[in-house]
Design an enzyme around this catalytic site. Structure first.
Site, PDB file in Angstrom:
ATOM      1  N   SER A 172      -2.877  -7.100   7.446  1.00  0.00           N
ATOM      2  CA  SER A 172      -1.784  -7.664   6.661  1.00  0.00           C
ATOM      3  C   SER A 172      -1.274  -6.642   5.645  1.00  0.00           C
ATOM      4  CB  SER A 172      -2.259  -8.923   5.930  1.00  0.00           C
ATOM      5  OG  SER A 172      -1.258  -9.400   5.054  1.00  0.00           O
ATOM      6  N   ASN A 176       6.507  -7.568  -2.725  1.00  0.00           N
ATOM      7  CA  ASN A 176       7.714  -8.227  -3.202  1.00  0.00           C
ATOM      8  C   ASN A 176       8.308  -7.389  -4.331  1.00  0.00           C
ATOM      9  OD1 ASN A 176       7.412 -10.809  -1.627  1.00  0.00           O
ATOM     10  ND2 ASN A 176       5.538 -10.902  -2.837  1.00  0.00           N
ATOM     11  N   ASP A 204      -3.130  -6.636  -0.341  1.00  0.00           N
ATOM     12  CA  ASP A 204      -3.247  -6.043   0.995  1.00  0.00           C
ATOM     13  C   ASP A 204      -3.016  -4.535   0.975  1.00  0.00           C
ATOM     14  OD1 ASP A 204      -3.728  -8.529   2.118  1.00  0.00           O
ATOM     15  OD2 ASP A 204      -1.606  -8.919   2.464  1.00  0.00           O
TER      16      ASP A 204
END
Length: 289
Positions: A172, A176, A204
């Site tokens: 993963s 953002n 991650d």
């Protein structure tokens, strides 16, 4: 970090300052689209309410890389048989949610960009997709004609960006960002800068800014019918970054021959901390201009 935040604050305030310069802004929403302007293009009215607009470039190329990051995908049962040649393609579209939200030259918009690396020739492993990055955005954009030193500021955009590969652990990758995008042109030249500020959880990939930095710079040059482009990101504190060079030329009215070279870190999220050089050739539907 405080120095960075202090630098980013005026950058994120700039869109509102530009919008306040009403004397320099013309109503472009009903004029021919400004070459290279994403926002001016989105302000064009069409009879079909479901019209989608290009946001970033849309292309499909066959590529070969200098090295493949097998360690990052070691959990895939086909990792050891992964090939260095891949089909790489990008789909990038935008949709105006509210034209004129803050005046005739403004738009509230959404975009979706997807970039994939497809092991098409790896038929022994059922031609899997090694990596796909999904990048939705929500943004407020302004079309302007603010002039300075021979340059015209065309696009002012600020928004929220989510970028993920849609995988579960251990592969993963996501982050953002709040960002501002500024695009200016001068004759055959186009320059775009997109600084960002990371928000939320990056467990991650906690060191992603070490390799991806805090901004992206894009430069385009129109040479006759051809378009030369360069874009990249760089962290001046760590010395890590990556750059992409492109050359496109029209072969039909709607299709362009496209050659791309990427070198450095961060070509994809799974490769954000992996250094490679990839060369590809194929077709493109839209370039920077």
């Amino acid at each position: 970090m405080r120095t960075l935040q202090g630098w980013l604050l005026p950058v994120f305030m700039l869109p509102m300052a530009v919008y306040a310069q009403e004397a320099t802004v013309k109503e472009v929403h009903d004029a021919p689209a400004v070459r290279g302007s994403i926002i001016a293009n989105m302000l064009q009215e069409h009879d079909n309410p479901f019209t989608l607009y290009p946001y970033d470039t849309n292309y499909l190329i066959y590529t070969q890389t200098s090295d493949l990051n097998k360690e990052a995908i070691a959990s895939y049962d086909w990792a050891e048989n992964a090939r260095k040649d891949e089909v790489k393609f990008q789909l990038s579209l935008a949709f105006p949610l509210w034209r004129g939200i803050l005046g005739p030259n403004s738009v509230l918009g959404a975009s979706y960009t997807q970039k994939s690396w497809w092991q098409l020739s790896n038929s022994e492993e059922s031609s899997p997709f090694r990596e796909t990055n999904y990048e939705p955005q929500l943004f407020l954009g302004f079309a302007t004609d603010y002039r300075f030193a021979g340059w015209t500021l065309r696009d002012v955009e600020m928004g929220y960006n989510h970028d993920s590969n849609g995988r579960s652990d251990p592969t993963s990758r996501s982050w953002n960002r709040l960002y501002t995008r500024l695009m200016a042109e001068n004759g055959n030249w186009l320059v775009e800068v997109k600084p960002w500020y990371v928000v939320g959880n990056t467990d991650d990939n906690p060191d992603i800014t070490k390799y991806m930095g805090y901004y992206q710079l894009k430069i385009g040059y129109h040479l006759g019918d051809a378009v030369l482009s360069a874009k990249g990101q760089y962290n001046w504190n760590t010395g890590y970054g990556g750059a992409e060079l492109g050359l496109s030329y029209p072969i039909t009215k709607h299709v362009r021959l496209y050659t791309q070279v990427y070198s450095g870190y961060g070509e994809s999220l799974i490769d954000y901390n992996f250094n490679q050089t990839r060369v590809g050739v194929g077709v493109m539907l839209n370039d920077l201009f």
